[in-house]
Design a protein around this motif. Sequence first.
Motif, PDB file in Angstrom:
ATOM      1  N   VAL A  59       0.842  -1.200   0.000  1.00 56.13           N
ATOM      2  CA  VAL A  59       0.000   0.000   0.000  1.00 56.13           C
ATOM      3  C   VAL A  59       0.877   1.250   0.000  1.00 56.13           C
ATOM      4  N   LYS A  60       2.001   1.217   0.709  1.00 52.88           N
ATOM      5  CA  LYS A  60       2.923   2.365   0.730  1.00 52.88           C
ATOM      6  C   LYS A  60       3.488   2.629  -0.662  1.00 52.88           C
ATOM      7  N   GLN A  61       3.808   1.572  -1.402  1.00 51.21           N
ATOM      8  CA  GLN A  61       4.306   1.760  -2.768  1.00 51.21           C
ATOM      9  C   GLN A  61       3.246   2.414  -3.654  1.00 51.21           C
ATOM     10  N   GLU A  62       2.003   1.982  -3.501  1.00 48.51           N
ATOM     11  CA  GLU A  62       0.924   2.596  -4.279  1.00 48.51           C
ATOM     12  C   GLU A  62       0.718   4.054  -3.869  1.00 48.51           C
ATOM     13  N   LEU A  63       0.802   4.331  -2.581  1.00 49.78           N
ATOM     14  CA  LEU A  63       0.673   5.709  -2.103  1.00 49.78           C
ATOM     15  C   LEU A  63       1.789   6.582  -2.672  1.00 49.78           C
ATOM     16  N   ASP A  64       3.004   6.069  -2.708  1.00 51.45           N
ATOM     17  CA  ASP A  64       4.111   6.826  -3.295  1.00 51.45           C
ATOM     18  C   ASP A  64       3.857   7.119  -4.771  1.00 51.45           C
ATOM     19  N   ARG A  65       3.292   6.146  -5.487  1.00 51.43           N
ATOM     20  CA  ARG A  65       2.964   6.381  -6.907  1.00 51.43           C
ATOM     21  C   ARG A  65       1.894   7.462  -7.039  1.00 51.43           C
ATOM     22  N   GLN A  66       0.885   7.421  -6.185  1.00 53.79           N
ATOM     23  CA  GLN A  66      -0.186   8.423  -6.246  1.00 53.79           C
ATOM     24  C   GLN A  66       0.349   9.816  -5.902  1.00 53.79           C
ATOM     25  N   ILE A  67       1.207   9.902  -4.903  1.00 51.87           N
ATOM     26  CA  ILE A  67       1.778  11.202  -4.536  1.00 51.87           C
ATOM     27  C   ILE A  67       2.609  11.750  -5.691  1.00 51.87           C
ATOM     28  N   SER A  68       3.413  10.895  -6.314  1.00 53.22           N
ATOM     29  CA  SER A  68       4.256  11.335  -7.429  1.00 53.22           C
ATOM     30  C   SER A  68       3.422  11.814  -8.611  1.00 53.22           C
ATOM     31  N   SER A  69       2.282  11.170  -8.841  1.00 52.20           N
ATOM     32  CA  SER A  69       1.476  11.551  -9.998  1.00 52.20           C
ATOM     33  C   SER A  69       0.589  12.761  -9.723  1.00 52.20           C
ATOM     34  N   ARG A  70       0.293  13.066  -8.473  1.00 56.73           N
ATOM     35  CA  ARG A  70      -0.641  14.144  -8.159  1.00 56.73           C
ATOM     36  C   ARG A  70       0.026  15.396  -7.594  1.00 56.73           C
ATOM     37  N   LEU A  71       1.275  15.285  -7.179  1.00 57.44           N
ATOM     38  CA  LEU A  71       2.005  16.428  -6.609  1.00 57.44           C
ATOM     39  C   LEU A  71       3.343  16.595  -7.314  1.00 57.44           C
ATOM     40  N   ASP A  72       3.884  17.785  -7.228  1.00 56.20           N
ATOM     41  CA  ASP A  72       5.259  17.985  -7.666  1.00 56.20           C
ATOM     42  C   ASP A  72       6.144  17.729  -6.451  1.00 56.20           C
ATOM     43  N   ASP A  73       6.428  16.460  -6.237  1.00 54.32           N
ATOM     44  CA  ASP A  73       7.234  16.040  -5.091  1.00 54.32           C
ATOM     45  C   ASP A  73       8.571  15.515  -5.599  1.00 54.32           C
ATOM     46  N   SER A  74       9.262  16.351  -6.373  1.00 53.71           N
ATOM     47  CA  SER A  74      10.498  15.917  -7.025  1.00 53.71           C
ATOM     48  C   SER A  74      11.604  15.589  -6.024  1.00 53.71           C
ATOM     49  N   HIS A  75      11.585  16.200  -4.853  1.00 52.63           N
ATOM     50  CA  HIS A  75      12.600  15.912  -3.840  1.00 52.63           C
ATOM     51  C   HIS A  75      12.156  14.796  -2.901  1.00 52.63           C
ATOM     52  N   GLY A  76      10.908  14.340  -3.024  1.00 56.99           N
ATOM     53  CA  GLY A  76      10.428  13.229  -2.220  1.00 56.99           C
ATOM     54  C   GLY A  76      10.096  13.570  -0.786  1.00 56.99           C
ATOM     55  N   LYS A  77       9.876  14.837  -0.504  1.00 56.54           N
ATOM     56  CA  LYS A  77       9.624  15.251   0.877  1.00 56.54           C
ATOM     57  C   LYS A  77       8.312  14.681   1.411  1.00 56.54           C
TER      58      LYS A  77
END
Length: 173
Positions: free
Chosen positions: A39-57
Amino acid sequence: MKEILDHSQLSRLCRWYEDALKLIPEAKTRALRAAADAVKQELDRQISSRLDDSHGKVRTWQQVQMGSKGGYSRVGPGKQEVANQYGKKYGYTAAQVTSYLERGHAVPSPTGKSQRYRPNLEKAILGSAGNAVVPGRQFYSYTRLKASDLGIAAMEDELDRLTDEFVDLLAEV
């Protein structure tokens, strides 16, 4: 007909049951951990696709948390205080900022103290009370849709691993 009980076989069978019973709680914890990791991996994918989280904060704020006795697992934001790139803290926790990003938040209206203040309304929409609102990104909401399927698949993989371990134990007996 009298059967003779072989004590070495009986003791080996007892050891096998003891080993098998030790595997079950560990397997439950491993299965819950595997489900939360999926679920954490899917959440990371959703965050990456919906936010500009280029630094991964924002992704690093989200953590897998296990129950104290291993009875549950969850993915959620940590409680650390959020700082900007220079280390200045504003009094918000990662959970609060994640909530604002997930659900949206209001844009502060001018207080009248500054003549030059203008709120940045590029991505804001007009709310029901007539104020400007930044819409939520809903990365948790979209992850929740896939979470049960991902968790069940990960738990089934752990169950397959457990049955393989049981087969190996039975082969020894």
